[in-house]
Design an enzyme around this catalytic site. Structure first.
Site, mmCIF file in Angstrom:
data_model
loop_
_atom_site.group_PDB
_atom_site.id
_atom_site.type_symbol
_atom_site.label_atom_id
_atom_site.label_comp_id
_atom_site.label_asym_id
_atom_site.label_seq_id
_atom_site.Cartn_x
_atom_site.Cartn_y
_atom_site.Cartn_z
ATOM 1 N N GLY A 1 0.414 -8.430 11.281
ATOM 2 C CA GLY A 1 0.367 -9.051 12.605
ATOM 3 C C GLY A 1 -1.022 -9.586 12.934
ATOM 4 N N PRO B 1 0.814 -1.222 0.000
ATOM 5 C CA PRO B 1 0.000 0.000 0.000
ATOM 6 C C PRO B 1 0.844 1.267 0.000
ATOM 7 C CG PRO B 1 0.030 -0.981 2.191
ATOM 8 C CD PRO B 1 0.870 -1.872 1.325
ATOM 9 N N ASN B 2 2.182 1.121 0.012
ATOM 10 C CA ASN B 2 3.036 2.288 0.214
ATOM 11 C C ASN B 2 3.708 2.806 -1.049
ATOM 12 O OD1 ASN B 2 2.527 2.123 3.063
ATOM 13 N ND2 ASN B 2 3.897 0.356 3.095
ATOM 14 N N THR B 3 3.336 2.250 -2.200
ATOM 15 C CA THR B 3 3.843 2.760 -3.476
ATOM 16 C C THR B 3 2.629 3.201 -4.291
ATOM 17 O OG1 THR B 3 5.802 1.348 -3.429
ATOM 18 C CG2 THR B 3 5.092 2.126 -5.602
HETATM 19 C C1 LIG Z 1 8.160 -3.591 8.063
HETATM 20 C C2 LIG Z 1 7.531 -4.422 6.972
HETATM 21 C C3 LIG Z 1 8.062 -4.360 5.689
HETATM 22 C C4 LIG Z 1 7.498 -5.117 4.669
HETATM 23 N N1 LIG Z 1 8.028 -5.069 3.416
HETATM 24 C C5 LIG Z 1 7.526 -5.844 2.436
HETATM 25 C C6 LIG Z 1 8.094 -5.842 1.140
HETATM 26 O O1 LIG Z 1 9.080 -5.176 0.872
HETATM 27 N N2 LIG Z 1 7.517 -6.631 0.196
HETATM 28 C C7 LIG Z 1 6.433 -7.422 0.447
HETATM 29 O O2 LIG Z 1 5.979 -8.130 -0.441
HETATM 30 N N3 LIG Z 1 5.901 -7.457 1.685
HETATM 31 C C8 LIG Z 1 6.401 -6.694 2.663
HETATM 32 N N4 LIG Z 1 5.839 -6.725 3.917
HETATM 33 C C9 LIG Z 1 4.628 -7.548 4.150
HETATM 34 C C10 LIG Z 1 4.953 -8.936 4.702
HETATM 35 O O3 LIG Z 1 5.695 -9.674 3.801
HETATM 36 C C11 LIG Z 1 3.651 -9.700 5.005
HETATM 37 O O4 LIG Z 1 2.961 -9.898 3.810
HETATM 38 C C12 LIG Z 1 2.752 -8.971 5.989
HETATM 39 O O5 LIG Z 1 3.510 -8.346 6.998
HETATM 40 C C13 LIG Z 1 1.739 -9.903 6.640
HETATM 41 O O6 LIG Z 1 2.370 -10.917 7.368
HETATM 42 P P1 LIG Z 1 2.581 -10.842 8.979
HETATM 43 O O7 LIG Z 1 1.256 -10.486 9.574
HETATM 44 O O8 LIG Z 1 3.061 -12.189 9.363
HETATM 45 O O9 LIG Z 1 3.589 -9.786 9.213
HETATM 46 C C14 LIG Z 1 6.380 -5.969 4.941
HETATM 47 C C15 LIG Z 1 5.867 -6.033 6.246
HETATM 48 C C16 LIG Z 1 6.436 -5.280 7.253
HETATM 49 C C17 LIG Z 1 5.871 -5.369 8.648
#
Ligand SMILES: Cc1cc2nc3c(=O)[nH]c(=O)nc-3n(C[C@H](O)[C@H](O)[C@H](O)COP(=O)(O)O)c2cc1C
Length: 457
Positions: A381, A288-290
Protein backbone atom coordinates in the site's frame (compact mmCIF):
# COMPACT_ATOMS: atom_id res chain seq x y z
CA UNK A 1 -25.43 -8.90 -15.16
CA UNK A 2 -25.43 -6.05 -12.66
CA UNK A 3 -26.86 -3.68 -15.26
CA UNK A 4 -29.75 -6.02 -16.03
CA UNK A 5 -30.54 -6.45 -12.35
CA UNK A 6 -30.46 -2.67 -11.83
CA UNK A 7 -32.80 -2.30 -14.80
CA UNK A 8 -35.05 -4.93 -13.21
CA UNK A 9 -35.09 -2.99 -9.94
CA UNK A 10 -35.96 0.20 -11.83
CA UNK A 11 -38.74 -1.57 -13.68
CA UNK A 12 -40.06 -3.06 -10.46
CA UNK A 13 -40.06 0.29 -8.64
CA UNK A 14 -41.88 1.96 -11.53
CA UNK A 15 -44.49 -0.82 -11.50
CA UNK A 16 -44.82 -0.59 -7.72
CA UNK A 17 -45.31 3.15 -7.86
CA UNK A 18 -47.86 2.87 -10.65
CA UNK A 19 -49.73 0.14 -8.77
CA UNK A 20 -49.69 2.19 -5.59
CA UNK A 21 -51.07 5.13 -7.54
CA UNK A 22 -53.89 3.15 -9.13
CA UNK A 23 -54.73 1.57 -5.76
CA UNK A 24 -55.12 5.07 -4.31
CA UNK A 25 -57.24 6.16 -7.23
CA UNK A 26 -59.40 3.07 -6.76
CA UNK A 27 -59.72 3.54 -3.00
CA UNK A 28 -63.18 5.18 -2.94
CA UNK A 29 -64.63 2.44 -5.14
CA UNK A 30 -64.74 -0.21 -2.43
CA UNK A 31 -66.84 1.83 0.06
CA UNK A 32 -69.11 2.89 -2.82
CA UNK A 33 -69.65 -0.76 -3.63
CA UNK A 34 -70.25 -1.47 0.04
CA UNK A 35 -72.74 1.40 0.09
CA UNK A 36 -74.71 0.09 -2.85
CA UNK A 37 -74.90 -3.36 -1.18
CA UNK A 38 -76.07 -1.67 1.96
CA UNK A 39 -78.84 0.27 0.16
CA UNK A 40 -79.98 -2.96 -1.46
CA UNK A 41 -80.51 -4.35 2.00
CA UNK A 42 -82.61 -1.36 2.85
CA UNK A 43 -80.14 0.59 4.93
CA UNK A 44 -79.97 3.55 2.52
CA UNK A 45 -79.54 6.25 5.10
CA UNK A 46 -76.71 4.40 6.89
CA UNK A 47 -74.99 3.87 3.57
CA UNK A 48 -75.31 7.52 2.71
CA UNK A 49 -73.78 8.39 6.07
CA UNK A 50 -70.96 5.94 5.50
CA UNK A 51 -70.38 7.46 2.06
CA UNK A 52 -70.11 10.86 3.66
CA UNK A 53 -67.60 9.55 6.24
CA UNK A 54 -65.06 8.45 3.58
CA UNK A 55 -62.68 11.38 3.30
CA UNK A 56 -61.50 12.20 -0.22
CA UNK A 57 -57.73 11.73 -0.62
CA UNK A 58 -56.08 14.94 0.44
CA UNK A 59 -55.01 17.17 -2.42
CA UNK A 60 -51.44 17.34 -1.09
CA UNK A 61 -51.17 13.53 -1.03
CA UNK A 62 -52.50 13.26 -4.57
CA UNK A 63 -50.00 15.82 -5.76
CA UNK A 64 -47.15 14.04 -3.95
CA UNK A 65 -48.11 10.65 -5.42
CA UNK A 66 -48.38 12.17 -8.87
CA UNK A 67 -45.03 13.84 -8.51
CA UNK A 68 -43.43 10.61 -7.30
CA UNK A 69 -44.81 8.60 -10.19
CA UNK A 70 -43.73 11.32 -12.58
CA UNK A 71 -40.23 11.32 -11.14
CA UNK A 72 -39.91 7.55 -11.22
CA UNK A 73 -41.17 7.36 -14.81
CA UNK A 74 -38.93 10.24 -15.88
CA UNK A 75 -35.96 8.67 -14.08
CA UNK A 76 -36.63 5.29 -15.64
CA UNK A 77 -37.00 6.85 -19.06
CA UNK A 78 -33.74 8.74 -18.57
CA UNK A 79 -31.89 5.60 -17.51
CA UNK A 80 -33.21 3.71 -20.51
CA UNK A 81 -32.14 6.49 -22.87
CA UNK A 82 -28.83 7.38 -21.14
CA UNK A 83 -25.96 6.13 -23.21
CA UNK A 84 -24.20 2.97 -22.15
CA UNK A 85 -21.01 4.80 -21.22
CA UNK A 86 -22.81 7.04 -18.74
CA UNK A 87 -24.66 4.13 -17.22
CA UNK A 88 -21.39 2.18 -16.95
CA UNK A 89 -19.81 5.14 -15.14
CA UNK A 90 -22.68 5.16 -12.62
CA UNK A 91 -22.34 1.46 -12.00
CA UNK A 92 -18.65 1.77 -11.19
CA UNK A 93 -19.29 4.77 -8.97
CA UNK A 94 -22.14 3.03 -7.18
CA UNK A 95 -19.81 0.24 -6.01
CA UNK A 96 -18.28 2.81 -3.63
CA UNK A 97 -21.47 2.54 -1.57
CA UNK A 98 -20.52 -0.97 -0.45
CA UNK A 99 -16.92 -0.09 0.53
CA UNK A 100 -17.91 0.94 4.09
CA UNK A 101 -19.73 -2.39 4.52
CA UNK A 102 -16.66 -4.33 3.40
CA UNK A 103 -14.59 -2.27 5.84
CA UNK A 104 -16.69 -3.64 8.71
CA UNK A 105 -15.76 -7.22 7.86
CA UNK A 106 -12.62 -9.10 8.79
CA UNK A 107 -9.98 -8.35 6.10
CA UNK A 108 -9.65 -11.90 4.81
CA UNK A 109 -13.40 -12.53 4.89
CA UNK A 110 -13.98 -9.31 2.92
CA UNK A 111 -11.36 -10.44 0.44
CA UNK A 112 -13.04 -13.85 -0.03
CA UNK A 113 -16.38 -12.10 -0.57
CA UNK A 114 -14.85 -9.79 -3.18
CA UNK A 115 -13.30 -12.71 -5.07
CA UNK A 116 -16.62 -14.60 -5.02
CA UNK A 117 -18.46 -11.49 -6.24
CA UNK A 118 -16.02 -11.13 -9.14
CA UNK A 119 -16.20 -14.87 -9.87
CA UNK A 120 -20.00 -14.77 -10.12
CA UNK A 121 -20.24 -11.58 -12.13
CA UNK A 122 -21.59 -9.37 -9.31
CA UNK A 123 -19.20 -6.63 -10.33
CA UNK A 124 -19.51 -3.90 -12.93
CA UNK A 125 -18.32 -4.64 -16.43
CA UNK A 126 -16.34 -1.99 -18.25
CA UNK A 127 -18.09 -1.26 -21.55
CA UNK A 128 -16.15 1.87 -22.41
CA UNK A 129 -13.15 1.19 -24.63
CA UNK A 130 -9.79 2.35 -23.35
CA UNK A 131 -8.33 5.36 -25.14
CA UNK A 132 -5.94 4.05 -27.83
CA UNK A 133 -3.08 6.07 -26.30
CA UNK A 134 -3.20 3.80 -23.21
CA UNK A 135 -2.73 0.67 -25.34
CA UNK A 136 0.70 -0.91 -25.76
CA UNK A 137 2.35 -4.03 -27.06
CA UNK A 138 4.71 -5.97 -24.80
CA UNK A 139 6.13 -9.47 -25.50
CA UNK A 140 4.01 -9.55 -28.67
CA UNK A 141 0.83 -9.21 -26.63
CA UNK A 142 -1.53 -6.27 -26.90
CA UNK A 143 -2.45 -4.60 -23.63
CA UNK A 144 -5.52 -2.34 -23.81
CA UNK A 145 -4.06 -0.31 -20.93
CA UNK A 146 -0.99 -0.60 -18.67
CA UNK A 147 -2.87 -1.02 -15.35
CA UNK A 148 -2.92 -4.56 -13.99
CA UNK A 149 -4.04 -6.42 -10.89
CA UNK A 150 -1.08 -7.80 -8.91
CA UNK A 151 -0.73 -11.37 -7.67
CA UNK A 152 -2.34 -12.39 -4.39
CA UNK A 153 -5.85 -11.09 -5.05
CA UNK A 154 -7.02 -14.03 -7.16
CA UNK A 155 -4.62 -16.66 -5.87
CA UNK A 156 -6.54 -19.59 -7.32
CA UNK A 157 -7.73 -18.13 -10.64
CA UNK A 158 -11.38 -18.10 -9.59
CA UNK A 159 -12.37 -14.73 -11.00
CA UNK A 160 -10.19 -14.02 -14.05
CA UNK A 161 -13.05 -13.07 -16.37
CA UNK A 162 -14.78 -10.84 -13.83
CA UNK A 163 -11.53 -9.05 -12.99
CA UNK A 164 -10.47 -8.57 -16.59
CA UNK A 165 -14.03 -7.44 -17.37
CA UNK A 166 -13.69 -4.62 -14.83
CA UNK A 167 -11.15 -2.99 -17.12
CA UNK A 168 -7.73 -4.10 -15.89
CA UNK A 169 -5.27 -4.30 -18.77
CA UNK A 170 -3.99 -7.53 -17.27
CA UNK A 171 -4.58 -9.79 -14.30
CA UNK A 172 -1.99 -11.91 -12.55
CA UNK A 173 -3.24 -14.99 -10.69
CA UNK A 174 -1.32 -16.81 -7.95
CA UNK A 175 1.01 -17.38 -6.33
CA UNK A 176 0.19 -21.01 -7.07
CA UNK A 177 2.14 -23.73 -5.26
CA UNK A 178 2.57 -27.26 -6.64
CA UNK A 179 0.71 -28.94 -3.77
CA UNK A 180 -2.29 -27.39 -2.04
CA UNK A 181 -1.34 -25.74 1.25
CA UNK A 182 -3.20 -23.80 3.92
CA UNK A 183 -0.73 -21.01 4.46
CA UNK A 184 -0.15 -19.45 7.87
CA UNK A 185 -2.77 -19.51 10.65
CA UNK A 186 -5.42 -16.76 10.63
CA UNK A 187 -5.60 -13.87 11.23
CA UNK A 188 -2.90 -13.17 8.71
CA UNK A 189 -4.10 -10.01 6.94
CA UNK A 190 -4.11 -6.74 8.89
CA UNK A 191 -5.45 -3.40 7.72
CA UNK A 192 -3.59 -0.19 8.48
CA UNK A 193 -6.51 1.81 7.19
CA UNK A 194 -5.23 5.26 8.18
CA UNK A 195 -2.21 4.67 5.96
CA UNK A 196 -4.03 2.88 3.12
CA UNK A 197 -1.77 -0.07 3.85
CA UNK A 198 -1.97 -3.76 4.67
CA UNK A 199 0.35 -6.20 6.40
CA UNK A 200 -0.03 -9.81 5.32
CA UNK A 201 1.63 -13.06 6.24
CA UNK A 202 -0.56 -15.36 4.16
CA UNK A 203 2.32 -17.74 3.43
CA UNK A 204 1.15 -18.90 -0.02
CA UNK A 205 -2.28 -20.28 0.77
CA UNK A 206 -2.99 -22.07 -2.47
CA UNK A 207 -5.32 -24.69 -3.88
CA UNK A 208 -2.35 -26.03 -5.83
CA UNK A 209 -1.49 -26.41 -9.49
CA UNK A 210 -3.93 -29.27 -10.27
CA UNK A 211 -7.03 -27.31 -9.21
CA UNK A 212 -5.79 -24.08 -10.78
CA UNK A 213 -4.84 -25.83 -14.05
CA UNK A 214 -8.32 -27.35 -14.25
CA UNK A 215 -9.92 -23.95 -13.67
CA UNK A 216 -7.70 -22.19 -16.18
CA UNK A 217 -8.24 -25.01 -18.68
CA UNK A 218 -12.01 -24.51 -18.52
CA UNK A 219 -11.64 -20.73 -18.82
CA UNK A 220 -9.12 -21.08 -21.63
CA UNK A 221 -11.65 -22.83 -23.84
CA UNK A 222 -14.27 -20.20 -23.04
CA UNK A 223 -11.88 -17.34 -23.68
CA UNK A 224 -10.88 -18.90 -26.99
CA UNK A 225 -14.53 -19.02 -28.03
CA UNK A 226 -15.06 -15.40 -26.98
CA UNK A 227 -12.05 -14.42 -29.00
CA UNK A 228 -13.38 -16.25 -32.07
CA UNK A 229 -16.79 -14.61 -31.80
CA UNK A 230 -15.36 -11.11 -31.30
CA UNK A 231 -12.85 -11.53 -34.10
CA UNK A 232 -15.63 -12.43 -36.56
CA UNK A 233 -17.79 -9.53 -35.45
CA UNK A 234 -14.93 -7.04 -35.74
CA UNK A 235 -13.37 -8.41 -38.86
CA UNK A 236 -12.65 -4.91 -40.14
CA UNK A 237 -9.85 -4.53 -37.59
CA UNK A 238 -6.65 -6.54 -37.77
CA UNK A 239 -5.63 -5.51 -34.27
CA UNK A 240 -6.56 -8.21 -31.80
CA UNK A 241 -6.73 -6.97 -28.23
CA UNK A 242 -5.56 -9.30 -25.53
CA UNK A 243 -3.39 -12.34 -25.14
CA UNK A 244 -3.19 -15.70 -26.80
CA UNK A 245 -5.99 -17.18 -24.70
CA UNK A 246 -8.54 -14.49 -25.52
CA UNK A 247 -9.36 -10.92 -24.63
CA UNK A 248 -7.27 -9.58 -21.76
CA UNK A 249 -3.81 -10.59 -20.62
CA UNK A 250 -3.37 -13.30 -18.01
CA UNK A 251 -0.22 -13.65 -15.92
CA UNK A 252 0.41 -16.77 -13.82
CA UNK A 253 2.55 -16.30 -10.73
CA UNK A 254 4.33 -19.41 -9.42
CA UNK A 255 5.36 -20.13 -5.83
CA UNK A 256 6.93 -22.99 -3.92
CA UNK A 257 5.58 -25.16 -1.14
CA UNK A 258 6.68 -24.24 2.36
CA UNK A 259 8.19 -27.65 3.13
CA UNK A 260 9.72 -28.28 -0.28
CA UNK A 261 13.49 -28.78 -0.24
CA UNK A 262 13.89 -28.27 -3.97
CA UNK A 263 12.62 -24.84 -4.99
CA UNK A 264 13.60 -25.24 -8.64
CA UNK A 265 11.61 -28.48 -8.91
CA UNK A 266 8.54 -26.69 -7.53
CA UNK A 267 8.76 -23.87 -10.07
CA UNK A 268 9.37 -26.37 -12.88
CA UNK A 269 6.18 -28.20 -11.89
CA UNK A 270 4.35 -24.90 -12.06
CA UNK A 271 5.75 -24.26 -15.54
CA UNK A 272 4.79 -27.73 -16.77
CA UNK A 273 1.23 -27.48 -15.53
CA UNK A 274 0.29 -23.84 -15.96
CA UNK A 275 2.39 -22.17 -18.64
CA UNK A 276 0.07 -23.21 -21.48
CA UNK A 277 -2.61 -20.92 -20.03
CA UNK A 278 -0.37 -17.96 -19.32
CA UNK A 279 0.40 -14.88 -21.39
CA UNK A 280 3.34 -14.46 -19.06
CA UNK A 281 4.82 -16.41 -16.15
CA UNK A 282 6.23 -15.04 -12.92
CA UNK A 283 8.68 -16.69 -10.57
CA UNK A 284 7.90 -15.25 -7.18
CA UNK A 285 11.03 -15.41 -5.05
CA UNK A 286 10.28 -12.35 -2.97
CA UNK A 287 7.45 -13.19 -0.60
CA UNK A 288 8.64 -12.55 2.97
CA UNK A 289 6.27 -15.20 4.33
CA UNK A 290 7.94 -18.38 3.06
CA UNK A 291 11.14 -19.18 4.95
CA UNK A 292 14.28 -18.97 2.85
CA UNK A 293 12.46 -17.89 -0.33
CA UNK A 294 14.12 -14.52 -0.68
CA UNK A 295 17.58 -16.11 -0.58
CA UNK A 296 16.82 -17.27 -4.14
CA UNK A 297 17.40 -13.65 -5.20
CA UNK A 298 21.15 -14.09 -4.64
CA UNK A 299 23.28 -14.02 -7.79
CA UNK A 300 24.24 -17.70 -8.03
CA UNK A 301 20.92 -19.08 -6.74
CA UNK A 302 18.96 -16.87 -9.15
CA UNK A 303 21.12 -17.83 -12.10
CA UNK A 304 20.72 -21.56 -11.44
CA UNK A 305 17.01 -21.23 -10.82
CA UNK A 306 16.23 -19.17 -13.92
CA UNK A 307 18.30 -21.47 -16.13
CA UNK A 308 16.39 -24.54 -14.95
CA UNK A 309 13.01 -22.88 -15.35
CA UNK A 310 13.81 -21.48 -18.79
CA UNK A 311 15.00 -24.93 -19.89
CA UNK A 312 11.80 -26.58 -18.60
CA UNK A 313 9.68 -24.03 -20.42
CA UNK A 314 11.61 -24.24 -23.68
CA UNK A 315 11.53 -28.05 -23.74
CA UNK A 316 7.74 -27.98 -23.95
CA UNK A 317 5.96 -28.04 -27.30
CA UNK A 318 4.90 -24.55 -28.30
CA UNK A 319 2.81 -23.21 -31.18
CA UNK A 320 4.37 -20.62 -33.44
CA UNK A 321 3.74 -17.76 -31.00
CA UNK A 322 6.25 -19.48 -28.72
CA UNK A 323 6.41 -19.96 -24.94
CA UNK A 324 5.17 -17.37 -22.48
CA UNK A 325 7.70 -14.79 -21.35
CA UNK A 326 9.30 -15.44 -17.97
CA UNK A 327 9.52 -12.72 -15.32
CA UNK A 328 10.98 -12.63 -11.82
CA UNK A 329 9.29 -10.75 -9.00
CA UNK A 330 11.71 -9.14 -6.57
CA UNK A 331 11.53 -7.62 -3.09
CA UNK A 332 11.87 -3.93 -2.30
CA UNK A 333 14.27 -4.70 0.56
CA UNK A 334 17.37 -5.29 -1.54
CA UNK A 335 20.80 -3.68 -1.27
CA UNK A 336 22.52 -1.94 -4.18
CA UNK A 337 24.71 -5.04 -4.57
CA UNK A 338 21.64 -7.34 -4.68
CA UNK A 339 20.12 -5.18 -7.40
CA UNK A 340 23.31 -5.22 -9.45
CA UNK A 341 23.45 -9.01 -9.19
CA UNK A 342 19.83 -9.42 -10.26
CA UNK A 343 20.30 -7.00 -13.16
CA UNK A 344 23.40 -8.91 -14.30
CA UNK A 345 21.57 -12.25 -14.22
CA UNK A 346 18.51 -10.78 -15.94
CA UNK A 347 20.61 -9.38 -18.78
CA UNK A 348 22.85 -12.45 -19.12
CA UNK A 349 19.95 -14.92 -19.23
CA UNK A 350 17.71 -12.63 -21.28
CA UNK A 351 14.98 -12.64 -18.71
CA UNK A 352 11.77 -11.26 -20.22
CA UNK A 353 10.95 -8.94 -17.36
CA UNK A 354 11.05 -8.07 -13.68
CA UNK A 355 8.22 -7.16 -11.33
CA UNK A 356 9.31 -4.51 -8.85
CA UNK A 357 8.18 -5.11 -6.20
CA UNK A 358 6.62 -7.43 -3.65
CA UNK A 359 5.72 -6.32 -0.10
CA UNK A 360 8.33 -4.94 2.29
CA UNK A 361 9.47 -6.31 5.66
CA UNK A 362 10.34 -2.74 6.64
CA UNK A 363 7.81 -0.37 8.19
CA UNK A 364 8.23 2.97 6.42
CA UNK A 365 6.87 5.95 8.35
CA UNK A 366 4.18 6.91 9.15
CA UNK A 367 2.98 3.26 9.08
CA UNK A 368 5.63 2.30 11.67
CA UNK A 369 3.60 4.05 14.40
CA UNK A 370 0.44 2.02 13.73
CA UNK A 371 -0.42 -0.61 16.40
CA UNK A 372 -0.53 -3.33 13.71
CA UNK A 373 2.95 -2.38 12.47
CA UNK A 374 4.30 -4.96 14.94
CA UNK A 375 2.61 -7.80 13.08
CA UNK A 376 4.99 -10.09 11.21
CA UNK A 377 4.58 -9.99 7.44
CA UNK A 378 4.96 -7.90 4.32
CA UNK A 379 3.63 -4.37 4.15
CA UNK A 380 1.87 -3.12 1.03
CA UNK A 381 0.00 0.00 0.00
CA UNK A 382 0.82 3.70 0.12
CA UNK A 383 3.82 3.57 2.49
CA UNK A 384 5.52 1.18 0.03
CA UNK A 385 5.30 3.57 -2.89
CA UNK A 386 8.59 5.48 -2.51
CA UNK A 387 10.65 2.44 -1.58
CA UNK A 388 9.45 0.33 -4.50
CA UNK A 389 9.64 3.23 -6.98
CA UNK A 390 13.25 3.97 -5.99
CA UNK A 391 14.18 0.31 -6.57
CA UNK A 392 12.34 0.41 -9.89
CA UNK A 393 14.27 3.49 -11.01
CA UNK A 394 17.54 1.90 -9.95
CA UNK A 395 16.76 -1.31 -11.81
CA UNK A 396 15.79 0.57 -14.95
CA UNK A 397 19.24 2.18 -14.97
CA UNK A 398 21.03 -1.09 -14.19
CA UNK A 399 19.25 -2.96 -16.98
CA UNK A 400 19.70 0.06 -19.30
CA UNK A 401 16.02 -0.04 -20.26
CA UNK A 402 16.53 -3.35 -22.07
CA UNK A 403 14.05 -5.38 -20.01
CA UNK A 404 10.38 -4.58 -19.54
CA UNK A 405 9.70 -3.75 -15.89
CA UNK A 406 6.36 -3.95 -14.10
CA UNK A 407 6.11 -1.27 -11.42
CA UNK A 408 4.18 -2.43 -8.37
CA UNK A 409 3.89 -1.09 -4.83
CA UNK A 410 1.68 1.60 -3.36
CA UNK A 411 -0.09 2.68 -6.55
CA UNK A 412 -3.41 4.25 -5.65
CA UNK A 413 -3.96 6.92 -8.30
CA UNK A 414 -3.34 7.78 -11.93
CA UNK A 415 -0.56 10.07 -10.79
CA UNK A 416 1.15 7.17 -8.98
CA UNK A 417 0.80 4.98 -12.05
CA UNK A 418 2.31 7.67 -14.21
CA UNK A 419 5.21 8.13 -11.75
CA UNK A 420 5.96 4.41 -12.00
CA UNK A 421 5.98 4.70 -15.78
CA UNK A 422 8.28 7.73 -15.61
CA UNK A 423 10.57 5.74 -13.30
CA UNK A 424 11.02 3.00 -15.89
CA UNK A 425 7.92 0.82 -15.70
CA UNK A 426 6.40 -0.46 -18.92
CA UNK A 427 3.37 -1.76 -17.04
CA UNK A 428 1.93 -1.03 -13.60
CA UNK A 429 0.24 -3.26 -11.03
CA UNK A 430 -1.68 -2.65 -7.84
CA UNK A 431 -3.41 -4.64 -5.15
CA UNK A 432 -3.90 -2.84 -1.83
CA UNK A 433 -5.51 0.30 -3.28
CA UNK A 434 -7.97 -1.93 -5.14
CA UNK A 435 -8.76 -3.78 -1.91
CA UNK A 436 -9.67 -0.45 -0.28
CA UNK A 437 -11.16 1.38 -3.26
CA UNK A 438 -12.96 -1.41 -5.11
CA UNK A 439 -13.91 -1.42 -8.80
CA UNK A 440 -14.51 2.37 -8.94
CA UNK A 441 -10.77 2.88 -8.62
CA UNK A 442 -9.95 1.29 -11.99
CA UNK A 443 -11.60 3.77 -14.38
CA UNK A 444 -10.43 6.63 -12.15
CA UNK A 445 -6.80 5.55 -12.38
CA UNK A 446 -7.05 5.05 -16.13
CA UNK A 447 -8.63 8.45 -16.73
CA UNK A 448 -5.93 10.30 -14.80
CA UNK A 449 -3.13 8.23 -16.34
CA UNK A 450 -4.61 9.15 -19.72
CA UNK A 451 -4.58 12.84 -18.83
CA UNK A 452 -0.92 12.59 -17.75
CA UNK A 453 -0.09 10.83 -21.03
CA UNK A 454 -1.70 13.62 -23.02
CA UNK A 455 -0.28 16.60 -21.17
CA UNK A 456 3.10 15.50 -19.88
CA UNK A 457 4.70 13.28 -22.49
C1 LIG B 1 -2.97 -10.06 1.08
C2 LIG B 1 -1.86 -10.05 0.06
C3 LIG B 1 -1.48 -11.25 -0.54
C4 LIG B 1 -0.46 -11.27 -1.48
N1 LIG B 1 -0.10 -12.44 -2.07
C5 LIG B 1 0.85 -12.45 -3.03
C6 LIG B 1 1.20 -13.65 -3.69
O1 LIG B 1 0.63 -14.71 -3.45
N2 LIG B 1 2.18 -13.59 -4.63
C7 LIG B 1 2.82 -12.44 -4.96
O2 LIG B 1 3.68 -12.45 -5.83
N3 LIG B 1 2.48 -11.28 -4.36
C8 LIG B 1 1.53 -11.26 -3.41
N4 LIG B 1 1.20 -10.08 -2.80
C9 LIG B 1 1.96 -8.85 -3.13
C10 LIG B 1 1.27 -8.01 -4.21
O3 LIG B 1 1.19 -8.69 -5.41
C11 LIG B 1 2.06 -6.71 -4.45
O4 LIG B 1 3.32 -7.03 -4.94
C12 LIG B 1 2.20 -5.87 -3.19
O5 LIG B 1 1.03 -5.91 -2.41
C13 LIG B 1 2.54 -4.42 -3.50
O6 LIG B 1 1.53 -3.81 -4.25
P1 LIG B 1 0.37 -2.87 -3.59
O7 LIG B 1 1.07 -1.88 -2.71
O8 LIG B 1 -0.33 -2.26 -4.73
O9 LIG B 1 -0.49 -3.78 -2.80
C14 LIG B 1 0.20 -10.05 -1.85
C15 LIG B 1 -0.21 -8.84 -1.25
C16 LIG B 1 -1.22 -8.84 -0.32
C17 LIG B 1 -1.65 -7.53 0.30
Amino acid sequence: MLSSSVARVWRRSICDAVLRGSARRGAPVAPARAASTASASGAGTEAAAARKKVPPPPRKGRLLTGAMIGLVIAGGAYVSTADEAKFCGWLFKSTELVNPLFALLDAEYAHRLAVKAAAHGFVPREKRPDPPVLGLEVWGRKFANPIGLAAGFDKNAEAVEGLLGMGFGFVEVGSVTPLPQEGNPKPRIFRLREHSAVINRCGFNSEGIVVVAKRLGAQHGKRKMEETSTSTSTSSSDVKQGGKAGPGILGVNLGKNKTSEDAAADYVQGVHNLSQYADYLVINISSPNTPGLRKLQGRKQLKDLVKKIQAARDEMQWAEDGPPPLLVKIAPDLSKQDLEDIAAVALALRLDGLIISNTTVSRPPPADAHPSAQETGGLSGKPLFDLSTNILREMYLLTRGKIPLIGCGGVSSGEDAYKKIRSGATLVQLYTAFAYGGPALIPRIKVITHIYYIYQT
